[in-house]
Design an enzyme around this catalytic site. Structure first.
Site, short mmCIF file in Angstrom:
data_model
loop_
_atom_site.label_atom_id
_atom_site.label_comp_id
_atom_site.label_asym_id
_atom_site.label_seq_id
_atom_site.Cartn_x
_atom_site.Cartn_y
_atom_site.Cartn_z
N ARG A 152 -10.12 0.28 8.52
CA ARG A 152 -9.67 -1.10 8.47
C ARG A 152 -10.55 -1.69 9.46
NH1 ARG A 152 -3.74 -2.15 9.34
NH2 ARG A 152 -3.21 -0.02 8.99
N LYS A 157 0.77 -1.33 -0.13
CA LYS A 157 0.20 -0.19 0.12
C LYS A 157 0.86 1.29 -0.04
CE LYS A 157 -2.15 -1.10 3.90
NZ LYS A 157 -1.32 -2.46 4.23
N ARG A 210 10.95 -1.39 11.29
CA ARG A 210 9.76 -0.92 12.14
C ARG A 210 9.57 -2.01 13.25
NH1 ARG A 210 4.80 0.13 8.10
NH2 ARG A 210 3.74 -1.32 9.57
N ARG A 213 11.57 -5.35 5.40
CA ARG A 213 11.41 -3.86 4.97
C ARG A 213 12.41 -3.02 5.89
NH1 ARG A 213 5.53 -1.90 5.38
NH2 ARG A 213 5.79 -3.19 7.23
N ARG A 239 -0.85 -9.20 12.81
CA ARG A 239 -1.59 -8.27 11.96
C ARG A 239 -2.06 -8.96 10.86
NH1 ARG A 239 3.85 -5.26 10.71
NH2 ARG A 239 2.79 -4.28 8.97
#
Ligand code: AP5
Ligand code: MG
Length: 209
Positions: A88, A13, A155, A127, A166
């Site tokens: 969400r 996203k 993160r 990431r 998640r």
């Protein structure tokens, strides 16, 4: 263009939003980025958010709705916006719907970026983000240039355990908002596997259709 990007954690996203906002010249509004800015500020609220987000939990609806709806009253959203990570949950989708109806505007599209669960963990765990430019990298699929390597951030919610939670939350809380937008006739599905440039083109194509 008033649109939403939906998809599981690591779907791309943020990666796609960064490319698309240049084309459409609309602000990229990421609820996750807004919460991370609060954490970075070191405020009491930021400390509470940090412990919640680190473990992969969702921020309560009332706080999230108030923050994003306030952001949507800013003048730069008058010609459009790209929401990433909001709504969400079903209550968030309903609250957004009421707010947009009251403002007399309509969503143009909700783009669902589809990526199988099996690929998500690897995307998130490797990431890295550049706090100076906001750019998102992947150690294997989109390696950072050597000159930024020293300042990259991993993160805290990109651990295997938090990503699992998640993804589970995505299926239980977020996937149920999809029928809400299918019924409105504005849901567009895009295959999120492959080269990021190809995915950008797929999104542009469904937005034209
Ligand atoms: P948020 O920041 O929204 O995280 P998320 O939804 O879990 O999504 P991510 O940012 O992890 O993934 P992405 O889809 O943006 O993927 P990216 O482009 O980075 O939310 C974080 C937390 O904040 C939540 O868990 C919650 O606690 C809280 N929160 C936020 N909004 C909330 C809300 N509305 N309600 C309640 N709580 C909320 O890509 C991922 C990686 O893959 C990168 O390394 C990238 O380089 C790589 N990649 C991208 N595309 C490709 C590709 N095509 N092929 C290979 N690799 C790729
Ligand atoms: Mg993101």
């Amino acid at each position: 263009m008033r649109m939403i990007l939906v998809g599981p954690p690591g779907a791309g996203k943020g990666t796609q939003a960064a490319r698309l906002v240049d084309t459409f010249r609309i602000p990229h509004i990421s609820s996750g980025d807004m919460f991370r800015a609060e954490v970075k500020s070191g405020s009491d609220l930021g400390k509470q958010l940090d412990s919640l987000m680190k473990t992969g939990g969702l921020v309560p609806d009332d706080m999230t709705i108030a923050m994003v709806l306030k952001r949507l009253t800013a003048p730069d959203t008058a010609q459009g916006f790209m929401l990433d990570g909001f709504p969400r949950t079903r209550p968030q989708a309903e609250a957004l719907d009421v707010a947009l109806t009251n403002a007399g505007v309509k969503l143009d599209a909700v783009v669902l970026i589809k990526v199988p669960d099996a690929l998500l963990e690897e995307r998130a765990v490797h990431r890295r983000s550049d706090p100076e430019t906001g750019k998102i990298y992947h150690l294997k699929y989109n390696p950072p240039p050597p000159d930024v390597a020293g300042r990259l951030v991993h993160r805290p919610d990109d651990t295997k355990e938090a990503v699992d939670k998640r993804v589970t939350k995505y299926h239980s809380e977020t996937a149920p908002i999809i029928p809400f937008y299918t019924q409105k006739g504005i849901l567009k599905e895009v295959d999120g596997v492959g080269d990021p440039d190809a995915i950008t083109e797929r999104i542009k194509a469904v937005l034209k259709s």
